[in-house]
Design an enzyme around this catalytic site. Structure first.
Site, PDB file in Angstrom:
ATOM      1  N   CYS A   2       0.840  -1.206   0.000  1.00 15.03           N
ATOM      2  CA  CYS A   2       0.000   0.000   0.000  1.00 15.03           C
ATOM      3  C   CYS A   2       0.867   1.245   0.000  1.00 15.03           C
ATOM      4  O   CYS A   2       2.009   1.219   0.422  1.00 15.03           O
ATOM      5  CB  CYS A   2      -0.870   0.015   1.247  1.00 15.03           C
ATOM      6  SG  CYS A   2      -2.039  -1.334   1.287  1.00 15.03           S
ATOM      7  N   ARG A  27       3.879   0.874  -6.781  1.00 18.98           N
ATOM      8  CA  ARG A  27       3.819  -0.141  -5.723  1.00 18.98           C
ATOM      9  C   ARG A  27       2.734  -1.178  -5.996  1.00 18.98           C
ATOM     10  O   ARG A  27       2.654  -2.191  -5.315  1.00 18.98           O
ATOM     11  CB  ARG A  27       3.552   0.545  -4.364  1.00 18.98           C
ATOM     12  CG  ARG A  27       4.654   1.500  -3.924  1.00 18.98           C
ATOM     13  CD  ARG A  27       4.177   2.420  -2.809  1.00 18.98           C
ATOM     14  NE  ARG A  27       4.102   1.759  -1.545  1.00 18.98           N
ATOM     15  CZ  ARG A  27       5.046   1.827  -0.590  1.00 18.98           C
ATOM     16  NH1 ARG A  27       6.141   2.520  -0.839  1.00 18.98           N
ATOM     17  NH2 ARG A  27       4.916   1.230   0.563  1.00 18.98           N
ATOM     18  N   TRP A  75      -3.505  -2.285  -1.726  1.00 18.14           N
ATOM     19  CA  TRP A  75      -3.399  -3.628  -2.303  1.00 18.14           C
ATOM     20  C   TRP A  75      -3.957  -4.554  -1.242  1.00 18.14           C
ATOM     21  O   TRP A  75      -3.363  -4.716  -0.183  1.00 18.14           O
ATOM     22  CB  TRP A  75      -1.953  -3.951  -2.604  1.00 18.14           C
ATOM     23  CG  TRP A  75      -1.774  -5.182  -3.446  1.00 18.14           C
ATOM     24  CD1 TRP A  75      -2.685  -6.191  -3.666  1.00 18.14           C
ATOM     25  CD2 TRP A  75      -0.630  -5.551  -4.194  1.00 18.14           C
ATOM     26  NE1 TRP A  75      -2.158  -7.135  -4.489  1.00 18.14           N
ATOM     27  CE2 TRP A  75      -0.917  -6.781  -4.838  1.00 18.14           C
ATOM     28  CE3 TRP A  75       0.596  -4.969  -4.389  1.00 18.14           C
ATOM     29  CZ2 TRP A  75       0.018  -7.424  -5.657  1.00 18.14           C
ATOM     30  CZ3 TRP A  75       1.538  -5.616  -5.203  1.00 18.14           C
ATOM     31  CH2 TRP A  75       1.229  -6.822  -5.840  1.00 18.14           C
ATOM     32  N   ASN A 101      -1.009   0.929   6.263  1.00 18.16           N
ATOM     33  CA  ASN A 101      -0.258  -0.035   5.454  1.00 18.16           C
ATOM     34  C   ASN A 101       0.305  -1.087   6.390  1.00 18.16           C
ATOM     35  O   ASN A 101       1.009  -0.768   7.335  1.00 18.16           O
ATOM     36  CB  ASN A 101       0.899   0.687   4.729  1.00 18.16           C
ATOM     37  CG  ASN A 101       1.709  -0.281   3.875  1.00 18.16           C
ATOM     38  OD1 ASN A 101       1.220  -1.348   3.501  1.00 18.16           O
ATOM     39  ND2 ASN A 101       2.953   0.073   3.603  1.00 18.16           N
ATOM     40  N   GLY A 102      -0.034  -2.348   6.159  1.00 15.93           N
ATOM     41  CA  GLY A 102       0.469  -3.430   7.009  1.00 15.93           C
ATOM     42  C   GLY A 102      -0.698  -4.281   7.484  1.00 15.93           C
ATOM     43  O   GLY A 102      -1.765  -4.285   6.882  1.00 15.93           O
ATOM     44  N   GLU A 486      22.084 -21.836   3.069  1.00 18.60           N
ATOM     45  CA  GLU A 486      21.930 -20.442   2.611  1.00 18.60           C
ATOM     46  C   GLU A 486      22.841 -19.523   3.417  1.00 18.60           C
ATOM     47  O   GLU A 486      23.466 -18.612   2.869  1.00 18.60           O
ATOM     48  CB  GLU A 486      20.471 -20.015   2.730  1.00 18.60           C
ATOM     49  CG  GLU A 486      20.201 -18.543   2.494  1.00 18.60           C
ATOM     50  CD  GLU A 486      20.591 -18.049   1.094  1.00 18.60           C
ATOM     51  OE1 GLU A 486      20.923 -18.890   0.235  1.00 18.60           O
ATOM     52  OE2 GLU A 486      20.597 -16.831   0.878  1.00 18.60           O
ATOM     53  N   LYS A 490      25.589 -17.136   1.634  1.00 15.76           N
ATOM     54  CA  LYS A 490      25.643 -15.677   1.858  1.00 15.76           C
ATOM     55  C   LYS A 490      27.024 -15.257   2.322  1.00 15.76           C
ATOM     56  O   LYS A 490      27.587 -14.278   1.834  1.00 15.76           O
ATOM     57  CB  LYS A 490      24.593 -15.271   2.906  1.00 15.76           C
ATOM     58  CG  LYS A 490      23.204 -15.211   2.344  1.00 15.76           C
ATOM     59  CD  LYS A 490      23.072 -14.003   1.434  1.00 15.76           C
ATOM     60  CE  LYS A 490      22.190 -14.176   0.216  1.00 15.76           C
ATOM     61  NZ  LYS A 490      22.255 -15.322  -0.587  1.00 15.76           N
ATOM     62  N   GLU A 493      29.569 -15.613  -0.646  1.00 14.01           N
ATOM     63  CA  GLU A 493      29.472 -14.683  -1.783  1.00 14.01           C
ATOM     64  C   GLU A 493      29.675 -13.234  -1.341  1.00 14.01           C
ATOM     65  O   GLU A 493      30.080 -12.396  -2.140  1.00 14.01           O
ATOM     66  CB  GLU A 493      28.162 -14.860  -2.543  1.00 14.01           C
ATOM     67  CG  GLU A 493      26.887 -14.575  -1.796  1.00 14.01           C
ATOM     68  CD  GLU A 493      25.663 -14.741  -2.698  1.00 14.01           C
ATOM     69  OE1 GLU A 493      25.753 -14.570  -3.916  1.00 14.01           O
ATOM     70  OE2 GLU A 493      24.593 -15.061  -2.152  1.00 14.01           O
ATOM     71  N   HIS A 509      30.425 -37.940   9.618  1.00 15.61           N
ATOM     72  CA  HIS A 509      30.798 -38.631   8.364  1.00 15.61           C
ATOM     73  C   HIS A 509      31.881 -37.876   7.613  1.00 15.61           C
ATOM     74  O   HIS A 509      32.043 -38.061   6.412  1.00 15.61           O
ATOM     75  CB  HIS A 509      29.554 -38.816   7.504  1.00 15.61           C
ATOM     76  CG  HIS A 509      28.488 -39.622   8.178  1.00 15.61           C
ATOM     77  ND1 HIS A 509      28.424 -40.992   8.145  1.00 15.61           N
ATOM     78  CD2 HIS A 509      27.479 -39.230   8.996  1.00 15.61           C
ATOM     79  CE1 HIS A 509      27.419 -41.417   8.880  1.00 15.61           C
ATOM     80  NE2 HIS A 509      26.806 -40.371   9.398  1.00 15.61           N
ATOM     81  N   LYS A 608      24.403 -10.818 -11.082  1.00 16.75           N
ATOM     82  CA  LYS A 608      23.092 -10.954 -10.437  1.00 16.75           C
ATOM     83  C   LYS A 608      22.282 -12.057 -11.107  1.00 16.75           C
ATOM     84  O   LYS A 608      21.580 -12.810 -10.442  1.00 16.75           O
ATOM     85  CB  LYS A 608      22.316  -9.623 -10.520  1.00 16.75           C
ATOM     86  CG  LYS A 608      20.922  -9.679  -9.894  1.00 16.75           C
ATOM     87  CD  LYS A 608      20.983 -10.009  -8.421  1.00 16.75           C
ATOM     88  CE  LYS A 608      19.609 -10.165  -7.803  1.00 16.75           C
ATOM     89  NZ  LYS A 608      19.676 -10.675  -6.402  1.00 16.75           N
TER      90      LYS A 608
HETATM   91  C1  AGP Z   1      22.085 -15.771  -4.376  1.00 16.47           C
HETATM   92  O1  AGP Z   1      22.514 -14.877  -3.383  1.00 16.47           O
HETATM   93  C2  AGP Z   1      22.902 -15.669  -5.639  1.00 16.47           C
HETATM   94  N1  AGP Z   1      22.865 -14.355  -6.139  1.00 16.47           N
HETATM   95  C3  AGP Z   1      22.564 -16.744  -6.635  1.00 16.47           C
HETATM   96  O2  AGP Z   1      22.805 -18.000  -6.025  1.00 16.47           O
HETATM   97  C4  AGP Z   1      21.119 -16.768  -7.180  1.00 16.47           C
HETATM   98  O3  AGP Z   1      20.227 -17.184  -6.193  1.00 16.47           O
HETATM   99  C5  AGP Z   1      21.059 -17.775  -8.354  1.00 16.47           C
HETATM  100  O4  AGP Z   1      21.925 -17.328  -9.363  1.00 16.47           O
HETATM  101  C6  AGP Z   1      19.658 -17.970  -8.929  1.00 16.47           C
HETATM  102  O5  AGP Z   1      19.187 -16.757  -9.474  1.00 16.47           O
HETATM  103  P1  AGP Z   1      17.626 -16.663  -9.862  1.00 16.47           P
HETATM  104  O6  AGP Z   1      16.858 -16.757  -8.596  1.00 16.47           O
HETATM  105  O7  AGP Z   1      17.486 -15.337 -10.538  1.00 16.47           O
HETATM  106  O8  AGP Z   1      17.309 -17.815 -10.783  1.00 16.47           O
END
Ligand code: AGP
Length: 613
Positions: A2, A27, A75, A101-102, A486, A490, A493, A509, A608
């Site tokens: 919203c 939005r 929304w 909003n919320g 994950e 994080k 990367e 193991h 990205k």
């Molecule tokens: C996640 O932090 C990375 N940037 C990378 O693993 C990403 O998740 C992966 O390349 C998949 O991208 P997508 O979700 O656009 O398919």
């Protein structure tokens, strides 16, 4: 998400509000409206469903003279998109107009507490706020006090602006929890309020951001800030750069920080209009089959890459728990070359923030060739994945600029939760009580994610102490195993530290050979059926002098003194814990990267979107 815009000053408020609503159109919304404070005094209110152009046509040339007002783009969360549910909403006597909003999580009990005498004109949680504030006003409370007292009875995560009829020119803004922020614009002899910076910048670059638990008493001549207890606050008024990038980043140093902190709103938006509360149920568009089609399914395969693949690993649990269908997860780059056994009774669900990842698209083509029905979870309207799949569930998370994915992970998990519940209802495998319980738990997520973000100061301290280590382990079990993976991804990367995620049961193991005082372990040890196993893993690590950073459930002090660091999560339903447990690990990776001077938004060697193999 919203949108809120409000003005008080010497200029005509109507045109300023309509222009502000146009700034907020991006939005997304299904209805809009404005209210003006007229001398008299009285409130003028106009609301429409559909586009803002419809509102402009409705009021153009007929806007009454007023120098204060509020505007809103809605929304829908509670109450279908309609004029009666559009904001601003008022109490029956029109003592106050509210835009919001919320989510007011306890709106049903508040509505009941108002008694049979209370006459409601909408199905919204927002209208309950108007009734509560009006009752305080009727008992003689000052407008600021009336809002503060009313909010003291609410729970949830939301922001609002209230405009009292009897004091034309006065606006009260408030923020409860982390979803839905409010920015206060400080002009010359005028002040504005908006849900985001862009709507204010045409009028002023001097702004203050309301934090959770803060209220603002806004008049043309000035703004007074108080906390939830009514104590005066001094807020810094910041001069905002109007550069495009700075505008998008707002008050954050990096896109990663901005997107990390957008997660309460992003999770709210992925739930919006899909998790309904009366009665509690999930209604999901983008599912390409009906009950018959769902009952013909024999198995589900989830595919993705990187962080999106880890969301799939959580989604698999949901599919098996709610729809009772065998579910498996496959790395798309492996899936595409394995000549997988597929048939039209296999539902393939792909997750891709960009919808353009080459391996994920190739896996989808493999599924299409085998005649599999496909759903894709995607954040990018019109992306290739949305054209290959039979149905798309959009994340609605807004642009995710930072290479490291944060808000698209948490929203992907929420989207998969919704798909699994919807599928379970179609296959007849989902008990209505479980659906209702999970819907209520999901509607608490924006608040819970916001509370998890409040761990940032503690996590930044941990990051300072651990930034120089060169190797990390991340351990979890069950739903926490993908989150351990994950957390490791994080850290890898963002800070270039070698980090490995493992199911904790794997320690004996092999991985435990790595453990000594130079290898810290982040252990997700939540109070679930495998907690004792996790505690045992932690003892094994400690016996080898491995430092342990434990992520524990709300109120669990049992590991205090047994680990180096203990990060206590806010309360969250065990099945939805991944959406919250990942937040401190996102923050840890971010702050360690800061400590190491890494390029947070564009880490070396990474793109990205990986549109090539
Ligand atoms: C996640 O932090 C990375 N940037 C990378 O693993 C990403 O998740 C992966 O390349 C998949 O991208 P997508 O979700 O656009 O398919």
């Amino acid at each position: 998400m919203c949108g809120i815009i409000a003005y008080t000053g010497a200029r005509p408020a109507g045109p300023i509000l309509l222009d502000g609503l146009r700034h907020l159109e991006y939005r997304g919304y299904d209805s809009s409206g404005i209210a003006l404070a007229l001398e008299g005094p009285e409130l003028y209110v106009e609301r429409v469903t559909g586009k803002i152009a419809g509102l402009v046509r409705r009021v153009e040339g007929r806007l009454p003279e007023a120098t204060a007002g509020v505007g809103h783009t809605r929304w829908a969360t509670h109450g279908e998109p309609s004029e009666r549910n559009a904001h601003p909403l008022t109490d029956p006597e029109r003592r106050v107009a509210i835009v919001h909003n919320g989510i007011v999580e306890n709106h049903e009990e508040l509505r009941a507490s108002l008694g049979d005498g209370a006459c409601f004109s909408s199905d919204t949680d927002t209208e309950v706020l108007a009734h509560l504030v009006a009752r305080e006003l009727a008992q003689g409370a000052d407008a600021l006090e009336a809002v503060r007292l009313a909010l003291g009875r609410t729970s949830g995560a939301f922001s609002l602006v209230a405009m009292p009829r009897d004091e034309p020119g006065r606006l009260i803004a408030a923020r409860v929890g982390h979803a839905g922020g409010v920015v206060v614009g400080h002009g010359e002899g005028e002040h504005l309020l908006a849900s985001d910076l862009g709507a204010l910048l045409p009028h002023t670059r001097r702004v203050a951001f309301l934090e959770p638990g803060e209220l603002a008493d806004v008049r043309p001549e000035g703004v007074r800030y108080v906390d939830a207890g009514g104590a005066e606050l001094t807020k810094a008024v910041e001069e905002q750069s109007v550069g495009a990038v700075a505008l998008v980043k707002g008050r954050h140093r990096h896109f990663l920080a901005k997107e990390l902190h957008e997660q309460p709103d992003a999770v709210l938006d992925v739930l919006r209009g899909r998790y309904l509360s009366d009665p509690p149920r999930v209604e999901l568009a983008g599912i390409p089959f009906d009950e018959e089609g769902a009952r013909a399914l024999r198995r589900v395969v989830l595919v993705g890459m990187g962080t999106s693949l880890l969301a799939c690993s959580v989604g698999r649990h949901y599919i098996e728990r709610f729809a009772r269908l065998p579910a498996e997860v496959d790395n798309a780059s492996e899936f595409r070359y394995r000549r997988p056994v597929l048939d039209p009774q296999t539902l393939v669900i792909s997750v891709s923030q960009s919808g353009e990842t080459a391996d994920t698209l190739a896996a989808m083509e493999e599924a299409r060739a085998a005649g599999c029905p496909q759903i894709t979870v995607c954040n990018t309207p019109g992306a290739q994945a949305t054209r290959v799949a039979d149905g798309t569930v959009y994340l609605r998370a807004g642009p995710e600029i930072s290479v490291a994915s944060t808000k698209c992970l948490t929203t992907s998990i929420a989207a998969l939760h919704a798909i699994a519940l919807h599928l379970g209802r179609l296959t007849g495998q989902l008990e209505p009580e479980l659906e209702a319980q999970q819907v209520r738990a999901a509607l608490h997520l924006p608040a819970a994610v916001g509370e998890a973000l409040e761990l940032e100061a503690q996590v930044a301290g941990i990051a300072e102490r651990y930034a120089r280590y060169q190797n990390f382990l991340f351990l979890g079990r069950g739903l926490s195993y993908p989150m351990a993976m994950e957390g490791a991804l994080k850290l890898k990367e963002l800070s270039y530290i070698h980090a490995e995620g493992y199911p904790a049961g794997e320690m004996k193991h092999g991985p435990i050979a790595l453990v000594d005082e130079s290898v810290p372990t982040v252990a997700i040890a939540l109070r679930d059926e495998v907690f004792e196993k996790m505690r045992s893993n932690i003892e094994q690590l400690r016996a080898r002098r491995g430092p342990v950073i434990a992520i524990v459930s709300a109120g669990d002090r049992s590991l205090d003194g047994h680990v180096e660091e203990c990060i206590e999560l806010p309360a969250v339903d065990p099945l939805l814990s991944p959406v919250v447990s990942v937040v401190p690990m996102q923050l840890l990776a971010y702050h360690i990267a800061l400590e190491r001077g890494a390029d947070v938004d564009q880490p070396r060697n990474l793109a990205k979107t990986v549109t090539v193999e």
